[in-house]
Design a protein around this motif. Structure first.
Motif, PDB file in Angstrom:
ATOM      1  N   LEU A 234       0.831  -1.206   0.000  1.00 51.09           N
ATOM      2  CA  LEU A 234       0.000   0.000   0.000  1.00 51.09           C
ATOM      3  C   LEU A 234       0.862   1.251   0.000  1.00 51.09           C
ATOM      4  CD1 LEU A 234      -2.823  -1.088   2.458  1.00 51.09           C
ATOM      5  CD2 LEU A 234      -2.959  -0.893  -0.030  1.00 51.09           C
ATOM      6  N   LYS A 235       1.977   1.225   0.681  1.00 56.13           N
ATOM      7  CA  LYS A 235       2.872   2.386   0.668  1.00 56.13           C
ATOM      8  C   LYS A 235       3.384   2.661  -0.746  1.00 56.13           C
ATOM      9  CE  LYS A 235       4.482   2.332   5.486  1.00 56.13           C
ATOM     10  NZ  LYS A 235       3.215   1.875   6.030  1.00 56.13           N
ATOM     11  N   VAL A 236       3.725   1.598  -1.477  1.00 60.33           N
ATOM     12  CA  VAL A 236       4.189   1.776  -2.855  1.00 60.33           C
ATOM     13  C   VAL A 236       3.034   2.205  -3.753  1.00 60.33           C
ATOM     14  CG1 VAL A 236       5.269   0.646  -4.832  1.00 60.33           C
ATOM     15  CG2 VAL A 236       6.067   0.139  -2.520  1.00 60.33           C
ATOM     16  N   LEU A 237       1.869   1.599  -3.579  1.00 62.63           N
ATOM     17  CA  LEU A 237       0.703   1.993  -4.366  1.00 62.63           C
ATOM     18  C   LEU A 237       0.393   3.473  -4.192  1.00 62.63           C
ATOM     19  CD1 LEU A 237      -1.710  -1.029  -3.886  1.00 62.63           C
ATOM     20  CD2 LEU A 237      -1.114  -0.003  -6.067  1.00 62.63           C
ATOM     21  N   GLU A 238       0.415   3.935  -2.965  1.00 63.46           N
ATOM     22  CA  GLU A 238       0.147   5.357  -2.726  1.00 63.46           C
ATOM     23  C   GLU A 238       1.222   6.225  -3.370  1.00 63.46           C
ATOM     24  OE1 GLU A 238      -0.439   5.924   1.454  1.00 63.46           O
ATOM     25  OE2 GLU A 238      -2.319   4.756   1.491  1.00 63.46           O
ATOM     26  N   GLY A 239       2.474   5.748  -3.358  1.00 61.45           N
ATOM     27  CA  GLY A 239       3.538   6.485  -4.047  1.00 61.45           C
ATOM     28  C   GLY A 239       3.283   6.600  -5.534  1.00 61.45           C
ATOM     29  N   PHE A 240       2.793   5.538  -6.161  1.00 63.02           N
ATOM     30  CA  PHE A 240       2.470   5.596  -7.591  1.00 63.02           C
ATOM     31  C   PHE A 240       1.318   6.558  -7.852  1.00 63.02           C
ATOM     32  CE2 PHE A 240       4.972   1.729  -8.452  1.00 63.02           C
ATOM     33  CZ  PHE A 240       5.522   2.083  -9.671  1.00 63.02           C
ATOM     34  N   MET A 241       0.272   6.498  -7.033  1.00 63.92           N
ATOM     35  CA  MET A 241      -0.858   7.413  -7.245  1.00 63.92           C
ATOM     36  C   MET A 241      -0.416   8.862  -7.104  1.00 63.92           C
ATOM     37  SD  MET A 241      -4.221   5.488  -5.669  1.00 63.92           S
ATOM     38  CE  MET A 241      -3.584   5.170  -4.024  1.00 63.92           C
ATOM     39  N   GLU A 242       0.418   9.144  -6.112  1.00 61.76           N
ATOM     40  CA  GLU A 242       0.901  10.517  -5.940  1.00 61.76           C
ATOM     41  C   GLU A 242       1.760  10.943  -7.117  1.00 61.76           C
ATOM     42  OE1 GLU A 242       2.829  10.114  -2.198  1.00 61.76           O
ATOM     43  OE2 GLU A 242       0.943   9.820  -1.104  1.00 61.76           O
ATOM     44  N   ARG A 243       2.632  10.060  -7.593  1.00 59.12           N
ATOM     45  CA  ARG A 243       3.497  10.404  -8.724  1.00 59.12           C
ATOM     46  C   ARG A 243       2.685  10.658  -9.992  1.00 59.12           C
ATOM     47  NH1 ARG A 243       5.318  11.531 -12.752  1.00 59.12           N
ATOM     48  NH2 ARG A 243       7.431  11.271 -13.601  1.00 59.12           N
ATOM     49  N   MET A 244       1.579   9.926 -10.159  1.00 60.45           N
ATOM     50  CA  MET A 244       0.764  10.083 -11.363  1.00 60.45           C
ATOM     51  C   MET A 244      -0.244  11.216 -11.256  1.00 60.45           C
ATOM     52  SD  MET A 244       0.032   6.063 -12.294  1.00 60.45           S
ATOM     53  CE  MET A 244      -0.947   6.488 -13.737  1.00 60.45           C
TER      54      MET A 244
END
Length: 454
Positions: A234-244
């Motif tokens: 989930l930490k990585v998923l949230e990082g991807f959403m923020e980056r996109m």
């Protein structure tokens, strides 16, 4: 609290016993922005990935852009705690024989990846050990997969997220800011599939890249238990959403305890349009005399896309992913649908309760009599066939008939003649908190982990 049994999701989770197909959930904000496709469960023995994807469906609200989620791609293998009942599904995205039993599923996922709205793809895995750029020991080396964001090549042209390695490093850095122990930090692993790797050329992410879609693998280490792996994902998923530039909210704390509670709270099941409701996180291993509809296929709805009901030897096994939660032993009735609630007096206060609801009781309750109907409180000893009108305390009900292992939650069933009308649950309070069954902590060397990576 049950949250509408997924009715807010575009693809409802009403299902039939034995169904094991994957589901697609389009979490659209209505606000313009990118679309991220998240896939979990391509390998059935990787619970961190498929639990994280399921929580995206049930616990996240997208406020800008869209996230499409397939939380249970290889559902049959998930339920059987196998990497791949029909072989490794993540090696089926190149040439696949026409008679492969998963061909139709693979083709549907390919079509989803090619969809013009999809801007990037994540494939969630649990991988062995810890990926390190340089060899440290057998568990930390370039040949391991855990705690890595994976790309097949450094860059692909013609896409705003096509600088794959750069995006992956930025996302890993975002995730690492939320990870306390630097030994658990994420690194970026470039498999250099574009330079020729027969195995990686068969994978879902390489297929996506060749369709012009930026794609990334995400690996949580199998050295951790299920909850911690889910938390890392989930930490990585949230990082991807923020980056996109995808906006999101979640309804639980971003802590290990918050993640575990969120998974446990998604373990609920409703049968036949919620006339029956069962809470599963703390359920006894066996539930007897469940009143099922005679002559009808079992239909159920669930909070989580990982919940399945499987028929076996006259009973029904209820699973959440790779966990068996309980087994239902049915008793069959005709159903009466002319009533949808019952009147109850709870601790001296009158109220109405719909079938499928949970009634919280401190001291006692009493079901109001209704002409033509009778009430059966399962486990309550009474000389009366109709137990409506009797004031009932927790000590009046035999604990072994409770639905939960804490001995607090009991079935209140309503009948018209010999036909079943519906059920509500009563839950008594107390000094000791309920203790949900802990999630199985899959680790290296156990039956759910073959030690392999992507």
């Amino acid at each position: 609290m049950i949250r509408g049994l997924m009715l807010l999701v575009l693809v409802p989770l009403v299902n039939h016993a034995g169904a094991r197909d994957f589901t697609v959930h389009r979490l659209d904000s209505g606000v313009p922005g990118p679309t991220l496709l998240v896939i979990g469960g391509i390998q059935g023995n990787e619970p961190g990935g498929f639990n994280a994807a399921a929580l995206m469906v049930t616990r996240y609200n997208i406020t800008r852009g869209s996230v499409w989620v397939v939380p249970n791609l290889n559902f049959e293998s998930i339920l059987r705690r196998s990497r791949g009942v029909h072989g490794d599904m993540n090696r089926k995205f190149a040439d696949l024989p026409a008679d492969d039993p998963q061909r139709e599923k693979v083709e549907r996922v390919k079509a989803l990846i090619r969809d013009g709205e999809v801007d990037a793809v994540l494939n969630l895995h649990d991988g062995s050990g810890f990926y390190r750029e340089h060899h440290i020991d057998s568990d930390q080396s370039p040949w391991r997969w855990g705690q890595s964001v994976i790309v097949d090549k450094a860059e692909m042209e013609g896409h705003r997220f096509g600088n794959l390695e750069s995006v992956a490093r930025e996302v890993a850095a975002r995730a690492n800011m939320r990870i306390a122990d630097h030994e658990h930090f994420y690194s970026v692993k470039n498999t250099r599939t574009d330079e020729g790797d027969p195995e990686m050329e068969k994978t879902l992410t390489w297929f996506a890249v060749n369709q012009g879609k930026p794609a990334f693998g995400v690996e949580a280490s199998k050295s951790f238990g299920t909850v911690r792996r889910t938390d890392f994902h989930l930490k990585v998923l949230e990082g991807f959403m923020e980056r996109m530039g995808i906006g999101y909210e979640r309804d639980f704390p971003g802590t290990l305890e918050g993640v575990e509670a969120a998974i446990q709270n998604d373990m609920e099941l409703a049968l036949y349009d919620r006339r029956i409701r069962l809470e599963l996180a703390n359920a006894r291993s066996r539930q007897g005399y469940i009143p099922l509809k005679e002559g009808s296929e079992l239909e159920f709805a669930a909070d989580s896309p990982l919940v399945a009901v499987l028929q076996e030897d006259g009973s029904y096994i209820v699973r959440h992913g790779n966990q068996e939660l309980t087994r239902l032993y049915p008793q069959y009735f005709e159903y009466h649908e002319g009533l949808d609630r019952l009147g109850v007096e709870v601790d001296g206060r009158p109220m109405e309760a719909e079938f499928g609801s949970v009634i919280s009781v401190d001291e006692d309750f009493r079901v109001e009599p209704r002409e033509g109907y009778r009430v059966n409180v399962i486990g309550y000893i009474s000389d009366e066939e109709d137990q409506a009108g009797e004031r009932i305390r927790r000590g009046d009900i035999l604990p072994r008939y409770s639905l939960d292992r804490s001995g607090r939650t009991f079935r209140v069933e309503v009948y018209r003649d010999d036909a079943f009308a519906g059920m509500a649950l009563v839950r008594f309070g107390g000094d000791e908190p309920d203790r949900p069954r802990p999630l199985r902590q899959a680790r290296q060397g156990d039956e759910s982990d073959d030690g392999s990576g992507r």
